[in-house]
Scaffold this active site. Structure first.
Site, PDB file in Angstrom:
ATOM      1  N   HIS A  81       5.042   3.173  12.594  1.00  0.00           N
ATOM      2  CA  HIS A  81       4.104   4.289  12.758  1.00  0.00           C
ATOM      3  C   HIS A  81       4.720   5.456  13.526  1.00  0.00           C
ATOM      4  CE1 HIS A  81       0.003   2.289  11.680  1.00  0.00           C
ATOM      5  NE2 HIS A  81       0.955   2.019  10.795  1.00  0.00           N
ATOM      6  N   ASP A  85       6.485   2.059   6.071  1.00  0.00           N
ATOM      7  CA  ASP A  85       5.209   1.343   6.069  1.00  0.00           C
ATOM      8  C   ASP A  85       4.265   2.142   5.166  1.00  0.00           C
ATOM      9  OD1 ASP A  85       2.810   0.016   6.623  1.00  0.00           O
ATOM     10  OD2 ASP A  85       2.567   1.006   8.564  1.00  0.00           O
ATOM     11  N   HIS A 103       0.814  -1.219   0.000  1.00  0.00           N
ATOM     12  CA  HIS A 103       0.000   0.000   0.000  1.00  0.00           C
ATOM     13  C   HIS A 103       0.846   1.266   0.000  1.00  0.00           C
ATOM     14  CE1 HIS A 103       0.354   1.034   4.383  1.00  0.00           C
ATOM     15  NE2 HIS A 103       0.501  -0.264   4.527  1.00  0.00           N
ATOM     16  N   GLU A 150      -5.136   1.089   3.024  1.00  0.00           N
ATOM     17  CA  GLU A 150      -4.791   0.073   4.012  1.00  0.00           C
ATOM     18  C   GLU A 150      -4.772   0.624   5.423  1.00  0.00           C
ATOM     19  OE1 GLU A 150      -2.462  -2.522   6.636  1.00  0.00           O
ATOM     20  OE2 GLU A 150      -2.062  -0.435   6.099  1.00  0.00           O
ATOM     21  N   GLU A 151      -4.265   1.838   5.602  1.00  0.00           N
ATOM     22  CA  GLU A 151      -4.131   2.396   6.948  1.00  0.00           C
ATOM     23  C   GLU A 151      -5.486   2.606   7.627  1.00  0.00           C
ATOM     24  OE1 GLU A 151      -1.565   2.445   8.585  1.00  0.00           O
ATOM     25  OE2 GLU A 151       0.157   2.671   7.261  1.00  0.00           O
ATOM     26  N   ASP A 169       3.919  -6.254   3.550  1.00  0.00           N
ATOM     27  CA  ASP A 169       3.815  -5.132   4.478  1.00  0.00           C
ATOM     28  C   ASP A 169       4.897  -5.307   5.538  1.00  0.00           C
ATOM     29  OD1 ASP A 169       2.831  -2.855   5.782  1.00  0.00           O
ATOM     30  OD2 ASP A 169       0.746  -3.430   5.464  1.00  0.00           O
TER      31      ASP A 169
END
Length: 351
Positions: free
Chosen positions: A323, A188, A71, A222-223, A243
């Site tokens: 993150h 990510d 993603h 995706e998030e 991922d």
């Protein structure tokens, strides 16, 4: 046939990708970048209605398909409120904590496309003014954006064209080190996107025929939980999400190997596919770790939840401080590329 990839070229592609702002909901620019990259590789692509991109490479078997996904959407924010003093309150896009972006530079993109810069700060930042600067809660009430324009009131901000709902993206601060690391926000999952793009280019350049028709979904939601739950052909048997592997206490993943996920918050991934991936890694001297992520979900788990009858798996490079202030090593990128390459050339697992 062995393949280790070229980490320097992949790193450069990651650098280009992370530099394009793309919080979930505002990913058109980065999708166009990927689309143009694939076009130059001679690969057929199409966009879905959600704005994601699907590339397809025909294989020898057109009755059974594979799908791989990574993603391009990232964490970010939106303008929630324009304060009377000209600062901006934010609402999160994706799952992170405010302390991970405190002090970060950002961009505010208006609906007209104009971009302003700013800094994400605590309202009580100055220790010379606020006694509770160190222990005030990092929350929606106290976090704000200081815009790099001469604004003192909400009216001043409005005259710039900044409105509630405008997207806010975080400065990636990407760096590559002589010791083989790449550190940046949004690894990510742009590290995985770069890996897939480099593999597709290799397949096209070397005129490699895949055993199965294979789709590559570059997803863009995706998030927020639903990037990979559609556009899966009825012929798709295996679905592999690429991922990050999350690092921390109690985790076996690291920054130097490819992570193979056994289970996340959605439950176990397909056991036979996991064993197949482990076998490929061992047969090809690929450094790997099997891991479980308790607070994690992927496009593969989203696909399962949406009712698709598929075999699902999850692998990816190990990403430190996910993150937040993310980092990985070239060896993890290389091992991930290599495992995917050998997977693409392998036979499907027996269910």
């Amino acid at each position: 046939m062995s393949y280790t990839g070229n980490s320097e070229e992949t790193f450069q592609l990651i650098k280009e990708l992370v530099t394009i702002p793309s919080p979930s909901g505002n990913t058109k620019k980065v999708i166009s970048f990927v689309e143009n990259y694939l076009k130059e590789c001679g690969v057929e692509t199409k966009r879905n209605r959600k704005g994601g991109l699907i590339a397809t490479i025909k294989g020898m078997n057109e009755n059974e398909h594979r799908m791989l996904t990574a993603h391009v959407d990232t964490l970010g924010a939106m303008v929630k409120e324009i304060k009377p003093n000209g600062r901006l309150k934010l609402t999160m896009i994706g799952g992170f904590r405010w302390n991970s972006v405190e002090g970060e530079y950002c961009q505010i993109e208006t609906t007209s496309g104009k971009v302003y810069t700013g800094t994400i700060l605590m309202h009580q930042t100055s220790v010379h003014v606020y006694k509770n600067a160190g222990d005030a809660p990092r929350n929606d009430e106290n976090i704000e954006v200081r815009i790099d324009e001469k604004v003192k009131t909400d009216k001043d901000v409005g005259e710039l064209g900044i409105e509630v709902g405008d997207f806010v993206s975080f400065d990636p601060r990407v760096q590559m080190t002589d010791s083989g690391y790449i550190k940046s926000r949004h690894l990510d999952d742009k590290a995985s996107v770069a890996i897939l793009l480099r593999l597709i280019k290799h397949i096209q350049t070397e005129k490699i025929t895949l055993p199965y028709t294979t789709h590559f979904l570059i997803s863009n939601n995706e998030e927020i939980g639903y990037g990979g739950n559609s556009n899966i052909t009825p012929e798709t048997v295996e679905y592999l999400a690429v991922d990050m592997g999350a690092l921390g206490d109690g985790q076996s993943s690291d920054e130097y190997t490819v992570s193979i996920c056994a289970k996340d918050s959605s439950g176990p991934y397909h056991y036979e596919l996991r064993k197949h991936l482990v076998k490929l890694a061992e047969e090809n001297n690929i450094g790997y770790k099997v891991d479980i992520y308790p607070y994690y979900g992927s496009d593969a788990s989203a696909a399962i939840r949406s009712g698709h009858d598929i075999i699902h798996g999850l692998i990816g490079p190990g990403i430190e401080s996910s993150h937040a202030f993310e980092r990985t090593h070239e060896s993890s990128i290389q091992y991930t590329e290599s495992l995917i390459y050998h997977y693409l050339l392998s036979s499907m697992v027996e269910n």
